[in-house]
Design a protein around this motif. Structure first.
Motif, short mmCIF file in Angstrom:
data_model
loop_
_atom_site.label_atom_id
_atom_site.label_comp_id
_atom_site.label_asym_id
_atom_site.label_seq_id
_atom_site.Cartn_x
_atom_site.Cartn_y
_atom_site.Cartn_z
N TRP A 134 0.84 -1.21 0.00
CA TRP A 134 0.00 0.00 0.00
C TRP A 134 0.87 1.25 0.00
O TRP A 134 0.63 2.19 -0.76
N LEU A 135 1.89 1.28 0.86
CA LEU A 135 2.75 2.45 0.97
C LEU A 135 3.49 2.71 -0.34
O LEU A 135 3.52 3.85 -0.83
N LEU A 136 4.07 1.68 -0.93
CA LEU A 136 4.79 1.85 -2.20
C LEU A 136 3.85 2.35 -3.30
O LEU A 136 4.18 3.28 -4.04
N ALA A 137 2.70 1.73 -3.42
CA ALA A 137 1.74 2.12 -4.45
C ALA A 137 1.24 3.54 -4.24
O ALA A 137 1.06 4.30 -5.20
N ASN A 138 1.04 3.93 -2.99
CA ASN A 138 0.52 5.27 -2.72
C ASN A 138 1.56 6.36 -2.87
O ASN A 138 1.23 7.49 -3.20
N LEU A 139 2.82 6.05 -2.62
CA LEU A 139 3.87 7.04 -2.90
C LEU A 139 3.96 7.29 -4.41
O LEU A 139 4.04 8.43 -4.86
N PHE A 140 3.92 6.21 -5.20
CA PHE A 140 3.87 6.37 -6.65
C PHE A 140 2.64 7.18 -7.05
O PHE A 140 2.73 8.12 -7.84
N SER A 141 1.51 6.84 -6.49
CA SER A 141 0.25 7.48 -6.83
C SER A 141 0.26 8.96 -6.48
O SER A 141 -0.26 9.79 -7.24
N PHE A 142 0.83 9.32 -5.34
CA PHE A 142 0.89 10.73 -4.94
C PHE A 142 1.59 11.56 -6.00
O PHE A 142 1.06 12.57 -6.47
N PHE A 143 2.79 11.13 -6.38
CA PHE A 143 3.56 11.91 -7.34
C PHE A 143 2.91 11.91 -8.73
O PHE A 143 2.89 12.93 -9.41
N ALA A 144 2.37 10.78 -9.15
CA ALA A 144 1.70 10.71 -10.46
C ALA A 144 0.45 11.58 -10.48
O ALA A 144 0.22 12.32 -11.43
#
Length: 160
Positions: free
Chosen positions: A47-57
């Motif tokens: 979740w954390l990895l996906a959401n860090l990617f998602s934040f910047f995208a």
């Protein structure tokens, strides 16, 4: 053509949401099925990895929010992740129900729950980055700049 223009933001979000879900599923599979972390830990790290990617995208590409630095950037990422904690809780509940109660494959459950979580995430993300939905960010900024009020009432002691 009007339909494409009307839903352009959602379509772009869906593409990046798919990529974030893919990161989530692949990370979960790696952490849980290959490195044998518990389901909760594997799910939370994914979740954390996906959401860090998602934040910047989402910030840069989907909602084209300016690249604020400093305190505003910290507020955005904290608000983004804190609103997505609801999605993490939903994700963990769906995983637990699907794997432990229904006895389905963890990757099938993970793939299905990403569709539900994706809708929840879209609604919360939109509220953060769109300018007309920025009152929460403004309230956070106001609280940071306003010192706490001191009580002006005097305490009196009455004896009987």
């Amino acid at each position: 053509m009007r339909l494409l223009h009307k839903y352009h933001e959602f379509l772009i979000y869906s593409i990046f949401g798919f990529l974030a879900s893919l990161i989530n599923i692949v990370s979960f599979n790696l952490f849980h099925n290959h490195w044998h972390l518990t389901m909760l830990w594997a799910n939370t790290i994914a979740w954390l990895l996906a959401n860090l990617f998602s934040f910047f995208a989402n910030k840069a590409v989907v909602f084209k929010a300016s690249g604020h630095h400093g305190w505003r950037f910290i507020k955005e990422i904290i608000l983004f992740l804190s609103q997505r904690i609801v999605a993490l809780l939903l994700d963990n509940v769906l995983m637990w129900l699907g794997v432990n109660w229904l006895r389905w494959s963890n990757l099938i459950v993970k793939t299905g729950d990403q569709l539900i979580v994706g809708i929840v995430n879209y609604l919360s993300t939109r509220a953060i980055f769109l300018h007309e939905n920025g009152p929460l960010l403004r309230r956070m900024e106001h609280r940071r700049q306003t010192p706490p009020k001191k009580s002006t009432t005097k305490k009196t002691c009455h004896s009987k």
